[in-house]
Design a protein around this motif. Structure first.
Motif, mmCIF file in Angstrom:
data_model
loop_
_atom_site.group_PDB
_atom_site.id
_atom_site.type_symbol
_atom_site.label_atom_id
_atom_site.label_comp_id
_atom_site.label_asym_id
_atom_site.label_seq_id
_atom_site.Cartn_x
_atom_site.Cartn_y
_atom_site.Cartn_z
ATOM 1 N N LYS A 120 32.599 70.063 66.120
ATOM 2 C CA LYS A 120 32.721 69.214 67.306
ATOM 3 C C LYS A 120 33.830 69.723 68.225
ATOM 4 O O LYS A 120 33.648 69.841 69.451
ATOM 5 N N LEU A 121 34.984 70.041 67.656
ATOM 6 C CA LEU A 121 36.114 70.555 68.436
ATOM 7 C C LEU A 121 35.786 71.920 69.025
ATOM 8 O O LEU A 121 36.169 72.226 70.157
ATOM 9 N N LEU A 122 35.085 72.729 68.270
ATOM 10 C CA LEU A 122 34.700 74.070 68.729
ATOM 11 C C LEU A 122 33.832 73.986 69.981
ATOM 12 O O LEU A 122 34.044 74.713 70.952
ATOM 13 N N CYS A 123 32.850 73.096 69.960
ATOM 14 C CA CYS A 123 31.912 72.978 71.086
ATOM 15 C C CYS A 123 32.593 72.481 72.352
ATOM 16 O O CYS A 123 32.141 72.787 73.474
ATOM 17 N N ARG A 124 33.668 71.737 72.207
ATOM 18 C CA ARG A 124 34.394 71.242 73.373
ATOM 19 C C ARG A 124 35.025 72.367 74.175
ATOM 20 O O ARG A 124 35.383 72.196 75.341
ATOM 21 N N GLY A 125 35.155 73.532 73.559
ATOM 22 C CA GLY A 125 35.767 74.664 74.240
ATOM 23 C C GLY A 125 34.777 75.541 74.986
ATOM 24 O O GLY A 125 35.167 76.565 75.560
ATOM 25 N N PHE A 126 33.509 75.163 75.003
ATOM 26 C CA PHE A 126 32.483 75.966 75.670
ATOM 27 C C PHE A 126 31.792 75.169 76.775
ATOM 28 O O PHE A 126 31.493 73.988 76.615
ATOM 29 N N HIS A 127 31.532 75.872 77.879
ATOM 30 C CA HIS A 127 30.810 75.260 78.993
ATOM 31 C C HIS A 127 29.298 75.360 78.743
ATOM 32 O O HIS A 127 28.842 76.199 77.964
ATOM 33 N N GLN A 128 28.547 74.493 79.399
ATOM 34 C CA GLN A 128 27.093 74.571 79.346
ATOM 35 C C GLN A 128 26.644 75.913 79.949
ATOM 36 O O GLN A 128 27.317 76.459 80.832
#
Length: 253
Positions: free
Chosen positions: A130-138
């Motif tokens: 979850k934290l990892l995905c917060r660091g990536f843009h769509q």
């Protein structure tokens, strides 16, 4: 206590009567404390019985790893919702194939291998993802050509639509997921990554048969995409993770 009772049998009649009474009381206690047979043998307890995989229950597919209690099959991926038009094109491909197989109903782009996650890792792994995905843009992925794939065990062969992105987000995302997997000593994704959406599968290693018709399939796909531009691109807004039968979704920023 049993030994003491045996010694008492050589005493007087009154001692024998006392022994009989004590033995009766002991038997009652033993009966009260006796464990149920189901616990002693674990017979019929599905939580403890070994799960034996039967390929005939899964269209002949063979598990890549043994089912064990406390281990959960896990996959990180991008869910793909297919249009009716592209689904129709995929079904039309069946008529051109030299082998028998099936169209895959649920489509996705894999971002990890199929992993074995321990039960006590699930909560921290999900939070880490979850934290990892917060660091990536769509980002946007483009569908290009048709390729053939085979699993490591050579038990199944797939046809897939190759996917690529312009800014390398897929690769960076995969590398970040690999770093997370390393914390749990889990295997990273394949070295020669070929991001794709598998849409057809068959039993065995049939690559030699399918490779012969890849040019015509790619030509057919490109013609379809040229006429249906909306199906050419996939807008990735979130990442999915399936652990056992439970699915998690993580939004990208």
């Amino acid at each position: 206590m049993a030994g003491l009772h045996l010694i008492k049998t050589y005493s007087s009649d009154s001692d024998e009567d006392k022994y009989d009474e004590e033995k009766e009381d002991d038997d009652k206690i033993v009966n009260k404390l006796a464990l149920p047979a189901s616990i002693l043998s674990l017979k019929g307890d599905t939580c403890h019985e070994e799960v034996i995989d039967n390929p005939s229950d899964h269209d002949g597919r063979i598990r890549s790893f043994k089912h064990e209690r406390g281990n959960w099959a896990t996959l990180v991926y991008i869910d793909y919702t297919i249009s009716d038009c592209l689904r129709t094109w995929m079904k039309s491909v069946l008529n051109e194939l030299p082998i028998q197989g099936d169209i895959i109903s649920s489509l996705h782009i894999s971002l990890s291998r199929t992993l074995v996650l321990k039960f006590h890792w699930i909560e921290s792994f999900v939070e880490g993802l979850k934290l990892l995905c917060r660091g990536f843009h769509q980002f946007v992925v483009q569908l290009t050509d048709v390729k053939v794939y085979c699993n490591e065990e050579r038990t199944r062969t797939f046809l897939g639509i190759y996917c690529q992105d312009e800014d390398g987000t897929l690769k960076r995302l995969t590398e970040a997921i690999d770093c997370l997997l390393a914390e749990y000593q889990l295997p990273s994704f394949y070295k020669d990554i070929s991001y794709h959406i598998s849409f057809f599968w068959c039993l065995g290693d049939k690559q030699i048969y399918l490779k012969k018709i890849l040019p015509s399939l790619t030509c057919s796909l490109n013609k379809f995409l040229a006429e249906n531009m909306e199906d050419t691109y996939v807008h990735v807004k979130e990442i999915q993770c399936k652990i056992g039968n439970k699915c998690y979704s993580f939004e990208l920023k």
